[in-house]
Design a protein around this motif. Structure first.
Motif, short mmCIF file in Angstrom:
data_model
loop_
_atom_site.label_atom_id
_atom_site.label_comp_id
_atom_site.label_asym_id
_atom_site.label_seq_id
_atom_site.Cartn_x
_atom_site.Cartn_y
_atom_site.Cartn_z
N VAL A 199 0.84 -1.19 0.00
CA VAL A 199 0.00 0.00 0.00
C VAL A 199 0.87 1.25 0.00
O VAL A 199 1.86 1.33 0.74
CB VAL A 199 -0.92 0.02 1.25
N GLY A 200 0.52 2.22 -0.83
CA GLY A 200 1.22 3.50 -0.90
C GLY A 200 1.38 3.93 -2.34
O GLY A 200 1.26 3.13 -3.26
N THR A 201 1.66 5.20 -2.53
CA THR A 201 1.79 5.73 -3.89
C THR A 201 2.95 5.08 -4.65
O THR A 201 2.94 5.06 -5.88
CB THR A 201 1.99 7.26 -3.88
N GLN A 202 3.92 4.54 -3.93
CA GLN A 202 5.04 3.88 -4.59
C GLN A 202 4.61 2.58 -5.29
O GLN A 202 5.33 2.05 -6.12
CB GLN A 202 6.19 3.61 -3.61
N TYR A 203 3.40 2.10 -4.99
CA TYR A 203 2.87 0.88 -5.61
C TYR A 203 1.76 1.18 -6.61
O TYR A 203 1.01 0.29 -6.99
CB TYR A 203 2.36 -0.07 -4.53
N ARG A 204 1.65 2.43 -7.04
CA ARG A 204 0.57 2.80 -7.96
C ARG A 204 0.74 2.14 -9.32
O ARG A 204 1.84 1.79 -9.74
CB ARG A 204 0.49 4.32 -8.10
N SER A 205 -0.39 2.02 -9.99
CA SER A 205 -0.41 1.53 -11.36
C SER A 205 -0.15 2.73 -12.26
O SER A 205 -0.91 3.70 -12.27
CB SER A 205 -1.79 0.92 -11.66
N VAL A 206 0.96 2.66 -13.02
CA VAL A 206 1.37 3.82 -13.81
C VAL A 206 2.12 3.41 -15.07
O VAL A 206 2.89 2.45 -15.06
CB VAL A 206 2.22 4.80 -12.96
N ILE A 207 1.85 4.15 -16.13
CA ILE A 207 2.59 4.03 -17.39
C ILE A 207 3.30 5.37 -17.58
O ILE A 207 2.64 6.41 -17.65
CB ILE A 207 1.65 3.77 -18.57
N PHE A 208 4.62 5.33 -17.63
CA PHE A 208 5.39 6.53 -17.95
C PHE A 208 5.75 6.46 -19.43
O PHE A 208 6.57 5.65 -19.84
CB PHE A 208 6.67 6.61 -17.09
N TYR A 209 5.11 7.30 -20.23
CA TYR A 209 5.33 7.24 -21.67
C TYR A 209 6.56 8.06 -22.06
O TYR A 209 6.86 9.09 -21.48
CB TYR A 209 4.09 7.70 -22.44
N HIS A 210 7.27 7.55 -23.08
CA HIS A 210 8.51 8.17 -23.56
C HIS A 210 8.30 9.05 -24.79
O HIS A 210 9.15 9.87 -25.10
CB HIS A 210 9.55 7.10 -23.87
N THR A 211 7.20 8.82 -25.50
CA THR A 211 6.92 9.58 -26.72
C THR A 211 5.42 9.87 -26.79
O THR A 211 4.61 9.23 -26.09
CB THR A 211 7.30 8.77 -27.99
N ASP A 212 5.05 10.79 -27.66
CA ASP A 212 3.63 11.07 -27.88
C ASP A 212 2.92 9.83 -28.41
O ASP A 212 1.76 9.57 -28.08
CB ASP A 212 3.45 12.24 -28.84
N GLU A 213 3.62 9.06 -29.24
CA GLU A 213 3.03 7.82 -29.77
C GLU A 213 2.74 6.83 -28.63
O GLU A 213 1.67 6.22 -28.60
CB GLU A 213 3.97 7.19 -30.80
N GLN A 214 3.68 6.68 -27.70
CA GLN A 214 3.43 5.80 -26.55
C GLN A 214 2.25 6.30 -25.72
O GLN A 214 1.43 5.50 -25.26
CB GLN A 214 4.66 5.67 -25.66
N LYS A 215 2.14 7.61 -25.55
CA LYS A 215 1.01 8.17 -24.79
C LYS A 215 -0.30 7.79 -25.47
O LYS A 215 -1.25 7.35 -24.82
CB LYS A 215 1.14 9.69 -24.70
N SER A 216 -0.36 7.98 -26.78
CA SER A 216 -1.57 7.68 -27.53
C SER A 216 -1.94 6.19 -27.44
O SER A 216 -3.10 5.84 -27.21
CB SER A 216 -1.37 8.09 -28.99
N VAL A 217 -0.95 5.33 -27.60
CA VAL A 217 -1.19 3.88 -27.50
C VAL A 217 -1.66 3.52 -26.09
O VAL A 217 -2.61 2.75 -25.92
CB VAL A 217 0.07 3.08 -27.89
N ALA A 218 -1.02 4.10 -25.07
CA ALA A 218 -1.41 3.81 -23.68
C ALA A 218 -2.86 4.23 -23.43
O ALA A 218 -3.63 3.47 -22.81
CB ALA A 218 -0.48 4.53 -22.71
N GLU A 219 -3.24 5.40 -23.91
CA GLU A 219 -4.62 5.85 -23.73
C GLU A 219 -5.59 4.94 -24.49
O GLU A 219 -6.66 4.60 -23.96
CB GLU A 219 -4.76 7.31 -24.19
N ASP A 220 -5.21 4.53 -25.70
CA ASP A 220 -6.08 3.64 -26.50
C ASP A 220 -6.26 2.28 -25.81
O ASP A 220 -7.39 1.78 -25.73
CB ASP A 220 -5.50 3.42 -27.90
N VAL A 221 -5.18 1.70 -25.32
CA VAL A 221 -5.26 0.39 -24.67
C VAL A 221 -6.08 0.49 -23.38
O VAL A 221 -6.95 -0.34 -23.11
CB VAL A 221 -3.86 -0.20 -24.40
N LYS A 222 -5.83 1.53 -22.60
CA LYS A 222 -6.60 1.73 -21.36
C LYS A 222 -8.08 1.88 -21.67
O LYS A 222 -8.93 1.26 -21.01
CB LYS A 222 -6.06 2.95 -20.61
N ASN A 223 -8.42 2.69 -22.67
CA ASN A 223 -9.82 2.90 -23.05
C ASN A 223 -10.47 1.61 -23.57
O ASN A 223 -11.61 1.29 -23.24
CB ASN A 223 -9.95 4.01 -24.08
#
Length: 181
Positions: A94-118
């Motif tokens: 338990v704690g913010t250090q255990y959060r579920s997170v994707i750190f994207y490296h490019t705009d393309e990764q951000k877009s793919v991450a949002e698409d997969v999550k959605n």
């Protein structure tokens, strides 16, 4: 981020020992490093991150070959091998250090991450909404050596037996076609 023929994914899904053990078994993954990202101090230690005060998440950096496995498939494995509906926790961690997170490296990764999550949100796989954070990558700090290849080096430890191995079993059943041969 491209690195010759490889790309990097930086992902947090609770304890990095579990995430590392899963991605080490994925075909097309060249290297997995456990570490810390998303916090406010440089070169944090495990003890500092574990306090929850640094803002870092326990993460893995996954170096993968996109001609063998796509970033979208890396993210599908990420989502389906932890509980992305739990805010700042995974199991007993338990704690913010255990959060579920994707750190994207490019705009393309951000877009793919949002698409997969959605896409997975619409599929209603989980009863609760996905709370996985999608944030820009800033810096990765490699964790101490004793955290690297944790399962391989500590396979008899109770945590490995009771927590990591069941997650690997789940992964192997869900993603049999993506296992290293």
């Amino acid at each position: 981020m491209k690195n010759n023929t490889f790309e990097i994914a930086t992902l947090g899904a609770g304890c990095f020992w579990c995430v590392e053990a899963i991605f080490e078994r994925v075909n097309g993954v060249e290297e997995v490093l456990s570490g810390y990202s998303g916090g406010k101090i440089a070169n944090p230690t495990y003890r500092e991150v574990s306090s929850g005060l640094t803002g870092h998440a326990e993460v893995v950096q996954v170096k993968f070959n996109p001609s063998v496995i796509s970033y979208a498939k890396i993210l599908e494995i990420f989502f389906k091998t932890h509980n992305p509906t739990m805010l700042n926790r995974q199991g007993a961690d338990v704690g913010t250090q255990y959060r579920s997170v994707i750190f994207y490296h490019t705009d393309e990764q951000k877009s793919v991450a949002e698409d997969v999550k959605n896409m997975l949100s619409r599929a209603a796989i989980w009863n609760d909404p996905i709370v996985t954070e999608i944030s820009p990558f800033t810096k990765f700090y490699k964790a101490e050596d004793y955290h690297q290849n944790y399962l391989e080096n500590n396979s008899k430890q109770p945590y490995c037996q009771m927590v990591i191995l069941p997650k690997i079993d789940k992964f192997e059943k869900l993603f049999e076609d993506y296992l290293k041969k």
